[in-house]
Design a protein around this motif. Structure first.
Motif, mmCIF file in Angstrom:
data_model
loop_
_atom_site.group_PDB
_atom_site.id
_atom_site.type_symbol
_atom_site.label_atom_id
_atom_site.label_comp_id
_atom_site.label_asym_id
_atom_site.label_seq_id
_atom_site.Cartn_x
_atom_site.Cartn_y
_atom_site.Cartn_z
ATOM 1 N N LEU A 42 0.894 -1.232 0.062
ATOM 2 C CA LEU A 42 0.146 -0.215 0.078
ATOM 3 C C LEU A 42 0.940 1.229 0.125
ATOM 4 N N GLU A 43 2.103 1.189 0.280
ATOM 5 C CA GLU A 43 3.034 2.299 0.038
ATOM 6 C C GLU A 43 3.404 2.381 -1.122
ATOM 7 N N THR A 44 3.760 1.437 -1.863
ATOM 8 C CA THR A 44 4.731 1.648 -3.085
ATOM 9 C C THR A 44 3.487 1.563 -4.343
ATOM 10 N N GLY A 45 2.511 0.798 -4.028
ATOM 11 C CA GLY A 45 1.358 0.514 -5.040
ATOM 12 C C GLY A 45 1.629 -0.805 -5.794
ATOM 13 N N GLU A 46 2.749 -1.471 -5.660
ATOM 14 C CA GLU A 46 3.184 -2.792 -6.305
ATOM 15 C C GLU A 46 2.227 -3.680 -5.899
ATOM 16 N N THR A 47 1.970 -4.534 -6.831
ATOM 17 C CA THR A 47 1.157 -5.810 -6.637
ATOM 18 C C THR A 47 2.013 -6.996 -7.036
ATOM 19 N N LYS A 48 2.271 -8.066 -6.247
ATOM 20 C CA LYS A 48 2.749 -9.369 -6.292
ATOM 21 C C LYS A 48 1.788 -10.480 -6.514
ATOM 22 N N GLU A 49 2.024 -11.265 -7.671
ATOM 23 C CA GLU A 49 0.871 -12.313 -7.921
ATOM 24 C C GLU A 49 1.887 -13.686 -7.469
ATOM 25 N N LEU A 50 1.057 -14.615 -6.794
ATOM 26 C CA LEU A 50 1.888 -15.677 -6.508
ATOM 27 C C LEU A 50 0.915 -16.836 -6.781
ATOM 28 N N ASP A 51 1.270 -17.846 -7.349
ATOM 29 C CA ASP A 51 0.625 -18.812 -7.954
ATOM 30 C C ASP A 51 1.093 -20.296 -7.276
ATOM 31 N N PRO A 52 0.594 -20.779 -6.186
ATOM 32 C CA PRO A 52 1.219 -21.975 -5.784
ATOM 33 C C PRO A 52 0.782 -23.291 -6.459
ATOM 34 N N GLY A 53 0.104 -23.200 -7.535
ATOM 35 C CA GLY A 53 -0.488 -24.202 -8.508
ATOM 36 C C GLY A 53 -1.712 -25.066 -8.086
ATOM 37 N N PHE A 54 -2.421 -24.583 -6.876
ATOM 38 C CA PHE A 54 -3.500 -25.081 -6.650
ATOM 39 C C PHE A 54 -4.734 -24.791 -7.634
ATOM 40 N N ASN A 55 -5.795 -25.652 -7.734
ATOM 41 C CA ASN A 55 -7.104 -25.226 -8.715
ATOM 42 C C ASN A 55 -7.600 -24.202 -8.030
ATOM 43 N N ASN A 56 -8.031 -24.108 -6.727
ATOM 44 C CA ASN A 56 -8.550 -23.281 -5.991
ATOM 45 C C ASN A 56 -8.342 -23.073 -4.554
ATOM 46 N N PHE A 57 -8.209 -22.083 -3.830
ATOM 47 C CA PHE A 57 -8.042 -21.817 -2.670
ATOM 48 C C PHE A 57 -8.176 -20.424 -2.353
ATOM 49 N N GLY A 58 -8.181 -20.149 -0.851
ATOM 50 C CA GLY A 58 -8.780 -18.957 -0.479
ATOM 51 C C GLY A 58 -8.534 -18.553 0.904
ATOM 52 N N HIS A 59 -9.063 -17.303 1.541
ATOM 53 C CA HIS A 59 -9.278 -17.133 2.855
ATOM 54 C C HIS A 59 -7.824 -16.737 3.268
ATOM 55 N N PRO A 60 -6.938 -15.946 2.561
ATOM 56 C CA PRO A 60 -5.457 -15.655 3.209
ATOM 57 C C PRO A 60 -5.663 -14.945 4.384
ATOM 58 N N ARG A 61 -4.687 -15.568 5.350
ATOM 59 C CA ARG A 61 -4.455 -14.898 6.672
ATOM 60 C C ARG A 61 -3.136 -14.726 7.067
ATOM 61 N N TRP A 62 -2.787 -13.433 7.567
ATOM 62 C CA TRP A 62 -1.217 -13.394 7.851
ATOM 63 C C TRP A 62 -0.994 -13.805 9.130
ATOM 64 N N PHE A 63 0.398 -14.460 9.148
ATOM 65 C CA PHE A 63 0.938 -14.631 10.526
ATOM 66 C C PHE A 63 1.283 -13.353 11.411
ATOM 67 N N ILE A 64 1.240 -13.454 12.425
ATOM 68 C CA ILE A 64 1.313 -12.109 13.406
ATOM 69 C C ILE A 64 2.775 -11.315 13.143
ATOM 70 N N SER A 65 3.614 -12.246 12.678
ATOM 71 C CA SER A 65 5.075 -11.679 12.292
ATOM 72 C C SER A 65 5.001 -10.884 11.019
ATOM 73 N N GLY A 66 3.830 -11.109 10.220
ATOM 74 C CA GLY A 66 3.776 -10.414 8.945
ATOM 75 C C GLY A 66 4.586 -10.935 7.851
ATOM 76 N N GLN A 67 5.388 -11.912 8.256
ATOM 77 C CA GLN A 67 6.400 -12.508 7.327
ATOM 78 C C GLN A 67 5.883 -13.836 6.512
ATOM 79 N N ALA A 68 4.794 -13.975 6.554
ATOM 80 C CA ALA A 68 3.954 -15.032 5.819
ATOM 81 C C ALA A 68 2.426 -15.135 5.917
ATOM 82 N N VAL A 69 1.833 -15.745 5.055
ATOM 83 C CA VAL A 69 0.496 -16.091 4.799
ATOM 84 C C VAL A 69 0.109 -17.340 4.743
ATOM 85 N N ILE A 70 -1.010 -17.597 5.717
ATOM 86 C CA ILE A 70 -1.546 -19.137 5.542
ATOM 87 C C ILE A 70 -2.955 -19.069 4.446
#
Length: 327
Positions: A299-327
């Motif tokens: 939200l500071e730079t406006g850049e968006t990264k797209e990540l494709d883990p290869g799953f057909n469908n998945f959802g509901h991303p949630r951040w770890f409290i450290s802010g270093q990873a998403v589940i």
């Protein structure tokens, strides 16, 4: 036109049909489960349901879909995916039940598959789009001779360009692009299989519409935007006062109607959300409602990264409290 009985009798079903040029026949994908687990076939049938005919039944294919008829109705172009991880464009000679692979590429991810494929009006060329490596939601335009051979790239723009149709005389290739920030209809001058000028904006703000053919008088038919119409908004609130301090604003531009399930990072700098990686591809699965592309927006730079883990469908991303990873 087809009648396989009730769902209790069989889960087999027809998908992705296209009309023959004279309107007398339909080519369609047939999911052959459970008689042939995992097998997709290509069939032809008269519009009154008579004379069903199997064109392709090949255990190599994990998917096959008819895309375009030649103007004389003698052949069909289909897109296919194989068990050995290849995307293919296949030409089918209807009279002889003979197929030829015109183009193939490694299945790095679903988005690089050829999606929209169209014969030129004289049947001499085939225009198609496929995903850009590393930019899962963006496609470029390509062309090749209808008999196969060299594939030429027509656009190299970072935006999402996908084939819509040809002009009646074949002098222009029509395509949809979000290169101005929203999806619009563009035209590319063509001469003997080569781009002969720069793209020209034809109609603004069409949205990611899809082609449904061209009439003999040159009129174009289309389907409306097929996103499920969800977008991510951000608003500033005053909880104590029970009101908004700043009106909600759409934060993701260029892919309206295809973003959902947002989650802020603990420090508020990043926004994780789901998207659908083939905007120019008809929605067919739960990916329509969850997503198959994880996006992280700074939200500071406006850049968006797209990540494709290869799953057909998945959802509901949630951040770890450290802010270093998403589940």
């Amino acid at each position: 036109v087809t009648n396989k009985g009730s769902w209790e009798d069989s889960s087999a079903n027809a998908e992705n049909s296209i009309w023959s040029p004279d309107g007398s026949q339909l080519a369609f994908t047939w999911w052959a489960e459970p008689a042939n687990p995992g097998l997709y076939e290509l069939w032809l049938v008269n519009v009154d349901g008579s004379s069903p005919r199997q064109l392709v039944s090949d255990e190599r294919y994990t998917w096959i879909e008819p895309k375009s008829w030649s103007s004389d109705g003698s052949s069909i172009i289909a897109a296919a995916s194989t068990k050995d991880k290849q995307h293919e464009i296949v030409s089918l000679a209807i009279k002889y039940n003979y197929s030829t692979v015109l183009f193939e590429s490694p299945m790095k991810h679903w988005s690089v598959a050829p999606v929209n494929i169209e014969y030129s009006p004289d049947d001499g060329f085939i225009a198609f789009d496929r995903g850009q490596d590393g930019a899962f939601s963006c496609h470029d335009l390509y062309i090749m001779n209808a008999s196969g051979g060299e594939v030429k790239q027509l656009t190299t723009h970072p935006a999402d360009d996908y084939v819509f149709s040809w002009s009646l005389d074949g002098n222009f290739l029509l395509f949809i692009s979000n290169r101005t920030g929203s999806y619009c209809l563009w035209t590319l001058p063509m001469n003997n299989g080569n781009a002969s000028g720069d793209p020209l904006l034809l109609t603004q703000n069409t949205g990611p519409i899809g082609s449904r053919g061209r009439g003999d008088d040159g009129k174009l038919f289309y389907r409306p935007s097929f996103g499920i119409g969800t977008d991510v908004y951000v608003a500033s609130l005053e909880p104590e006062a029970g009101k908004e301090r700043i009106q909600p604003a759409k934060i993701i531009r260029g892919v309206e109607g295809f973003t959902r399930l947002p989650d802020f990072s603990p420090d508020g700098r990043f926004l994780a959300f789901m998207s659908y990686k083939n905007y120019s591809f008809p929605n067919r699965s739960a990916a329509s409602f969850w997503g198959n592309l994880l996006c992280i927006k700074d939200l500071e730079t406006g850049e968006t990264k797209e990540l494709d883990p290869g799953f057909n469908n998945f959802g509901h991303p949630r951040w770890f409290i450290s802010g270093q990873a998403v589940i």
